[in-house]
Design a protein around this motif. Structure first.
Motif, PDB file in Angstrom:
ATOM      1  N   LYS A  15       0.875  -1.175   0.000  1.00 19.99           N
ATOM      2  CA  LYS A  15       0.000   0.000   0.000  1.00 19.99           C
ATOM      3  C   LYS A  15       0.908   1.219   0.000  1.00 19.99           C
ATOM      4  O   LYS A  15       1.212   1.801   1.035  1.00 19.99           O
ATOM      5  N   TYR A  16       1.341   1.610  -1.205  1.00 18.45           N
ATOM      6  CA  TYR A  16       2.407   2.596  -1.324  1.00 18.45           C
ATOM      7  C   TYR A  16       1.973   3.991  -0.855  1.00 18.45           C
ATOM      8  O   TYR A  16       2.809   4.854  -0.614  1.00 18.45           O
ATOM      9  N   GLN A  17       0.653   4.226  -0.700  1.00 21.53           N
ATOM     10  CA  GLN A  17       0.197   5.538  -0.230  1.00 21.53           C
ATOM     11  C   GLN A  17       0.433   5.726   1.260  1.00 21.53           C
ATOM     12  O   GLN A  17       0.427   6.849   1.763  1.00 21.53           O
ATOM     13  N   ALA A  18       0.624   4.636   1.997  1.00 18.88           N
ATOM     14  CA  ALA A  18       0.739   4.722   3.452  1.00 18.88           C
ATOM     15  C   ALA A  18       2.069   5.359   3.860  1.00 18.88           C
ATOM     16  O   ALA A  18       3.118   5.108   3.256  1.00 18.88           O
ATOM     17  N   LEU A  19       2.011   6.183   4.896  1.00 15.35           N
ATOM     18  CA  LEU A  19       3.198   6.855   5.405  1.00 15.35           C
ATOM     19  C   LEU A  19       4.218   5.829   5.903  1.00 15.35           C
ATOM     20  O   LEU A  19       3.874   4.905   6.639  1.00 15.35           O
ATOM     21  N   GLY A  20       5.456   5.976   5.481  1.00 16.60           N
ATOM     22  CA  GLY A  20       6.525   5.092   5.928  1.00 16.60           C
ATOM     23  C   GLY A  20       6.550   3.731   5.266  1.00 16.60           C
ATOM     24  O   GLY A  20       7.297   2.853   5.708  1.00 16.60           O
ATOM     25  N   THR A  53       3.958  -0.338  -7.019  1.00 19.85           N
ATOM     26  CA  THR A  53       4.598  -0.243  -5.712  1.00 19.85           C
ATOM     27  C   THR A  53       6.017   0.295  -5.858  1.00 19.85           C
ATOM     28  O   THR A  53       6.444   1.194  -5.119  1.00 19.85           O
ATOM     29  N   ALA A  54       6.762  -0.253  -6.813  1.00 23.83           N
ATOM     30  CA  ALA A  54       8.136   0.197  -7.034  1.00 23.83           C
ATOM     31  C   ALA A  54       8.171   1.659  -7.457  1.00 23.83           C
ATOM     32  O   ALA A  54       8.972   2.457  -6.951  1.00 23.83           O
ATOM     33  N   HIS A  55       7.302   2.035  -8.395  1.00 24.20           N
ATOM     34  CA  HIS A  55       7.298   3.400  -8.927  1.00 24.20           C
ATOM     35  C   HIS A  55       6.964   4.423  -7.844  1.00 24.20           C
ATOM     36  O   HIS A  55       7.612   5.482  -7.761  1.00 24.20           O
ATOM     37  N   ASN A  56       5.982   4.133  -7.026  1.00 27.76           N
ATOM     38  CA  ASN A  56       5.506   5.120  -6.060  1.00 27.76           C
ATOM     39  C   ASN A  56       6.326   5.168  -4.778  1.00 27.76           C
ATOM     40  O   ASN A  56       6.215   6.137  -4.020  1.00 27.76           O
ATOM     41  N   GLY A  69      -0.354  -4.199   3.576  1.00 25.08           N
ATOM     42  CA  GLY A  69      -1.347  -3.129   3.595  1.00 25.08           C
ATOM     43  C   GLY A  69      -2.596  -3.588   4.302  1.00 25.08           C
ATOM     44  O   GLY A  69      -2.545  -4.378   5.244  1.00 25.08           O
ATOM     45  N   GLY A  70      -3.741  -3.108   3.820  1.00 28.99           N
ATOM     46  CA  GLY A  70      -5.018  -3.524   4.377  1.00 28.99           C
ATOM     47  C   GLY A  70      -5.755  -4.430   3.409  1.00 28.99           C
ATOM     48  O   GLY A  70      -5.218  -4.851   2.384  1.00 28.99           O
ATOM     49  N   ASP A  71      -7.004  -4.703   3.734  1.00 31.50           N
ATOM     50  CA  ASP A  71      -7.790  -5.596   2.884  1.00 31.50           C
ATOM     51  C   ASP A  71      -8.007  -5.012   1.495  1.00 31.50           C
ATOM     52  O   ASP A  71      -8.097  -5.748   0.513  1.00 31.50           O
ATOM     53  N   GLY A  72      -8.090  -3.679   1.383  1.00 33.61           N
ATOM     54  CA  GLY A  72      -8.255  -3.067   0.064  1.00 33.61           C
ATOM     55  C   GLY A  72      -7.080  -3.350  -0.854  1.00 33.61           C
ATOM     56  O   GLY A  72      -7.256  -3.618  -2.046  1.00 33.61           O
ATOM     57  N   THR A  73      -5.874  -3.287  -0.315  1.00 26.29           N
ATOM     58  CA  THR A  73      -4.682  -3.613  -1.102  1.00 26.29           C
ATOM     59  C   THR A  73      -4.731  -5.060  -1.564  1.00 26.29           C
ATOM     60  O   THR A  73      -4.421  -5.373  -2.715  1.00 26.29           O
ATOM     61  N   MET A  74      -5.133  -5.956  -0.661  1.00 25.47           N
ATOM     62  CA  MET A  74      -5.219  -7.370  -1.011  1.00 25.47           C
ATOM     63  C   MET A  74      -6.284  -7.605  -2.081  1.00 25.47           C
ATOM     64  O   MET A  74      -6.064  -8.354  -3.039  1.00 25.47           O
ATOM     65  N   ILE A 131       0.202  -9.202   5.010  1.00 22.69           N
ATOM     66  CA  ILE A 131       0.767  -8.584   6.209  1.00 22.69           C
ATOM     67  C   ILE A 131      -0.031  -7.320   6.482  1.00 22.69           C
ATOM     68  O   ILE A 131      -0.093  -6.421   5.644  1.00 22.69           O
ATOM     69  N   ASN A 132      -0.626  -7.233   7.648  1.00 21.90           N
ATOM     70  CA  ASN A 132      -1.605  -6.185   7.934  1.00 21.90           C
ATOM     71  C   ASN A 132      -0.934  -4.870   8.325  1.00 21.90           C
ATOM     72  O   ASN A 132      -0.296  -4.769   9.362  1.00 21.90           O
ATOM     73  N   GLN A 133      -1.138  -3.870   7.470  1.00 17.35           N
ATOM     74  CA  GLN A 133      -0.678  -2.511   7.747  1.00 17.35           C
ATOM     75  C   GLN A 133      -1.888  -1.573   7.739  1.00 17.35           C
ATOM     76  O   GLN A 133      -1.760  -0.373   7.648  1.00 17.35           O
ATOM     77  N   GLY A 134      -3.091  -2.190   7.815  1.00 18.39           N
ATOM     78  CA  GLY A 134      -4.309  -1.400   7.786  1.00 18.39           C
ATOM     79  C   GLY A 134      -4.997  -1.427   9.133  1.00 18.39           C
ATOM     80  O   GLY A 134      -4.358  -1.414  10.183  1.00 18.39           O
ATOM     81  N   ARG A 135      -6.345  -1.510   9.091  1.00 22.95           N
ATOM     82  CA  ARG A 135      -7.117  -1.476  10.334  1.00 22.95           C
ATOM     83  C   ARG A 135      -7.705  -2.850  10.649  1.00 22.95           C
ATOM     84  O   ARG A 135      -7.160  -3.597  11.434  1.00 22.95           O
ATOM     85  N   LEU A 136      -8.813  -3.219   9.984  1.00 23.01           N
ATOM     86  CA  LEU A 136      -9.457  -4.480  10.332  1.00 23.01           C
ATOM     87  C   LEU A 136      -8.611  -5.692   9.960  1.00 23.01           C
ATOM     88  O   LEU A 136      -8.267  -6.511  10.790  1.00 23.01           O
ATOM     89  N   GLY A 137      -8.297  -5.834   8.687  1.00 21.97           N
ATOM     90  CA  GLY A 137      -7.429  -6.926   8.280  1.00 21.97           C
ATOM     91  C   GLY A 137      -8.057  -8.297   8.363  1.00 21.97           C
ATOM     92  O   GLY A 137      -7.481  -9.212   8.951  1.00 21.97           O
ATOM     93  N   PHE A 138      -9.240  -8.489   7.758  1.00 23.65           N
ATOM     94  CA  PHE A 138      -9.845  -9.818   7.719  1.00 23.65           C
ATOM     95  C   PHE A 138      -9.039 -10.774   6.848  1.00 23.65           C
ATOM     96  O   PHE A 138      -8.963 -11.970   7.127  1.00 23.65           O
TER      97      PHE A 138
END
Length: 290
Positions: free
Chosen positions: A13-18, A43-46, A71-76, A93-100
């Motif tokens: 999720k390349y938009q996420a900070l860090g 992902t590489a470009h951004n 990232g989160g479920d949206g990335t998946m 690997i969960n870098q989001g919120r819910l992460g089902f």
């Protein structure tokens, strides 16, 4: 029998900070485990990461034997739809919120991933939806969805009237803000917030959930995932349809949305001992107060 993986696709999720630092840590870990690593091109470009080959999703599907999604479920959801036809297994690997469906905690990815890379994991398969919009006898839009297909009213318009057929049989007329056709995976997404039931991913079924129906007797229903669902726009302005994140706005009266089970499935890998029920307990706080 499971075998050791050799070439990992890394998607973030390349938009996420860090995120660049996180992805670099994971890529270096995968390399230390003996895997060749390639980055998904966006992902590489951004992120500006240039130490690894940047490949399109199609190239990843053809060359890699494992995808690690951060990232989160949206990335998946976004990458799973593209890689399903290559039968490529995915680890989230969960870098989001819910992460089902991205279920490995970011702070524990090394101890979770190491045995999985060596072939010690549990696998499950998830069904998807596919279909399109038909107007005057021709398809004007097609899409594939892992979560759901949603028909919605316009932003400023009143409710829509929808005619639903399943196979050759007329089922119902709905006047509502919209209608959700959800997969078992999607049953814990929008369909759940609209009052639908949770479907275990092992069930070969769909949920059909009206959104704010005019008639309170229009209730969610669970259907077998065979045949086709046809949703016809009977009345209402500026209706739209969305296959996950792929949308078509300004549907016309007489437009028909056809939904069926996709020929492809998504393969998810989990650590040994993973439990769907434990996921529900943790994400929906079913163990609160114990």
């Amino acid at each position: 029998m499971p075998t050791r993986f050799r070439h990992a696709a890394l998607v973030g999720k390349y938009q996420a900070l860090g995120m660049r630092g996180v992805l670099q840590d994971i890529a270096q870990f995968l390399g230390r485990q003996g895997l060749e690593v390639s980055l998904e091109a966006e992902t590489a470009h951004n992120t500006g990461m240039t130490d690894y080959p940047a490949l399109t999703p199609e190239q990843l599907g053809q060359r890699c034997d494992l995808a690690v999604v951060v990232g989160g479920d949206g990335t998946m959801l976004g990458i799973a739809r593209q890689l399903a036809r290559f039968n490529l297994p995915l680890v989230g690997i969960n870098q989001g919120r819910l992460g089902f469906i991205t279920d490995l905690p970011i702070d524990q990815f090394e101890e979770a991933l190491a045995p999985m890379i060596a072939g010690d994991y549990e696998e499950e398969r998830r069904t998807m939806l596919e279909g399109g919009v038909w107007r005057d006898g021709r398809m004007i839009f097609e899409g594939i969805a892992m979560n759901d297909v949603v028909v919605s009213r316009g932003a400023t318009a009143s409710m829509v009237q929808l005619k639903i057929d399943i196979g050759d049989e007329f089922v119902a007329n709905h006047r509502a803000d919209g209608l959700i056709v959800g997969s078992p995976t999607g049953s814990t997404a929008y369909a759940l917030s609209a009052g639908g039931p949770i479907l275990h991913p092992g069930i070969a079924g769909w949920v059909l959930v009206p959104i704010a129906p005019h008639d309170l007797s229009n209730r969610p229903i669970v259907l077998p995932d065979i045949g086709e669902i046809c949703i016809e726009i009977v009345a209402g302005r500026d209706a739209s349809v969305s296959f996950d994140m792929q949308s078509l706005a300004s549907l016309l009266h007489g437009d028909r949305i056809i939904v069926r089970r996709s020929a492809h499935q998504v393969r998810f890998l989990h650590p040994r001992g993973w439990s769907y029920y434990a996921t529900l307990r943790g994400k929906l706080h079913w163990n609160a107060g114990l």
